[in-house]
Write an enzyme that holds these catalytic residues in place. Sequence first.
Site, PDB file in Angstrom:
ATOM      1  N   CYS A  77      -3.715 -70.717  14.611  1.00  0.00           N
ATOM      2  CA  CYS A  77      -4.837 -70.073  13.924  1.00  0.00           C
ATOM      3  C   CYS A  77      -4.936 -70.514  12.464  1.00  0.00           C
ATOM      4  O   CYS A  77      -3.978 -70.375  11.694  1.00  0.00           O
ATOM      5  CB  CYS A  77      -4.667 -68.552  13.984  1.00  0.00           C
ATOM      6  SG  CYS A  77      -5.922 -67.661  13.051  1.00  0.00           S
ATOM      7  N   GLU A  93     -27.546 -66.779  25.026  1.00  0.00           N
ATOM      8  CA  GLU A  93     -26.975 -65.607  24.365  1.00  0.00           C
ATOM      9  C   GLU A  93     -27.023 -64.378  25.274  1.00  0.00           C
ATOM     10  O   GLU A  93     -26.081 -63.587  25.312  1.00  0.00           O
ATOM     11  CB  GLU A  93     -27.723 -65.317  23.058  1.00  0.00           C
ATOM     12  CG  GLU A  93     -27.422 -66.293  21.940  1.00  0.00           C
ATOM     13  CD  GLU A  93     -25.968 -66.230  21.485  1.00  0.00           C
ATOM     14  OE1 GLU A  93     -25.421 -65.106  21.404  1.00  0.00           O
ATOM     15  OE2 GLU A  93     -25.383 -67.284  21.225  1.00  0.00           O
ATOM     16  N   CYS A 143      -4.161 -63.089   7.853  1.00  0.00           N
ATOM     17  CA  CYS A 143      -4.441 -62.139   8.936  1.00  0.00           C
ATOM     18  C   CYS A 143      -3.587 -60.881   8.789  1.00  0.00           C
ATOM     19  O   CYS A 143      -2.363 -60.921   8.919  1.00  0.00           O
ATOM     20  CB  CYS A 143      -4.180 -62.779  10.295  1.00  0.00           C
ATOM     21  SG  CYS A 143      -4.508 -61.673  11.693  1.00  0.00           S
ATOM     22  N   CYS A 179      -8.519 -66.589  19.040  1.00  0.00           N
ATOM     23  CA  CYS A 179      -8.263 -65.181  18.752  1.00  0.00           C
ATOM     24  C   CYS A 179      -8.708 -64.337  19.947  1.00  0.00           C
ATOM     25  O   CYS A 179      -9.571 -63.471  19.848  1.00  0.00           O
ATOM     26  CB  CYS A 179      -8.985 -64.754  17.478  1.00  0.00           C
ATOM     27  SG  CYS A 179      -8.410 -63.172  16.801  1.00  0.00           S
ATOM     28  N   CYS A 186      -1.855 -67.385  17.964  1.00  0.00           N
ATOM     29  CA  CYS A 186      -1.704 -67.163  16.528  1.00  0.00           C
ATOM     30  C   CYS A 186      -1.053 -68.347  15.815  1.00  0.00           C
ATOM     31  O   CYS A 186      -1.323 -68.595  14.632  1.00  0.00           O
ATOM     32  CB  CYS A 186      -0.905 -65.893  16.271  1.00  0.00           C
ATOM     33  SG  CYS A 186      -1.729 -64.391  16.867  1.00  0.00           S
TER      34      CYS A 186
END
Length: 345
Positions: free
Chosen positions: A200, A35, A206, A190, A197
């Site tokens: 998606c 992370e 959206c 994204c 898109c």
Amino acid sequence: MDGFARALLAWFDRHGRHDLPWQHPRDAYRVWLSEVMLQQTQVRTVIGYFQRFVAALPDLGALAAAPLDQVLALWSGLGYYSRARNLHRCARLCIEHHGGELPRDLAALSALPGIGRSTAAAILAQVHGDRHAILDGNVRRVLARVHGVHGWPGASTVQKRLWELADTHTPATRTADYTQAIMDFGATVCTRARPRCTECPLSNDCAALREGEVARLPTPKPGRAIPERATTMLIVHDEAGRVLLERRPPTGVWASLWSLPECSAETDIEHELARRNTRPRGERHRLPELLHVFSHYRLRITPLRLQATPAPGHIADGDILRWSTPAELASLGLPAPVRKLLGML
């Protein structure tokens, strides 16, 4: 579990990343390390660094016991070196105050150097399945587009709204998978530029797609001109072929890393080398200029290569100055442009 989470988990089961090196095993040390490395850095870049890091320092105790120079050397090239220094400090604090483990409590984990709320939540969600929302850059982008949230995400009111949305969508079950799913989705579908898109699973809901705002969300940070600075770096060799290195101050740019001596202009070389008890000799060779871009300014580096001789009786202080052989450079934490310059020679 709401429809947003169900759609992302269904996408993740088919298309998500399930074989990243920090997922096997998925323990707190490995997830924490990944992370931190993934802040401002893409997965494909991090994988090699992660594997080298855990091979050398396989657990929190090994990291805490390692000298900072080793940690910085393993980090060298990833940039944002405060992340590496914070990893080292954090490991030592965990040994001293948390029984040699990363704490499971969100507040205690968030308080450690370089972790913060979102990173702490990502660790606890992925390792323990605890229900905590995350809000990294990928998540902010997904939420801003799907919900049509305008305004720079760094602004307090916008950030508060995004945290509310992140918490609303985080499910109580499959939390670890959901956390990986929304990060993967933002990184691969994204995306900031050229989002996919048509592929998606959230496209029907959206707001950005519906209103033609995909390219404008999330709202960029208000722009300002990036200043430019210049420096001359001295690549100083002695007769044995060693190069003179100088440790950077403990705060500021490239803090505590080994770097090349610098001066503001060629006319200052004699003075700068004298301050380091070194005498130049022979010709100086100007190398091609190197441009290094930081997040907040651009640095133009003029490299000058020359030979020098340490003053009689002078021995470089190993904590501040050192003469290093080419073989020793690999084990030192060097800024990326310095490593690039030395590698070109």
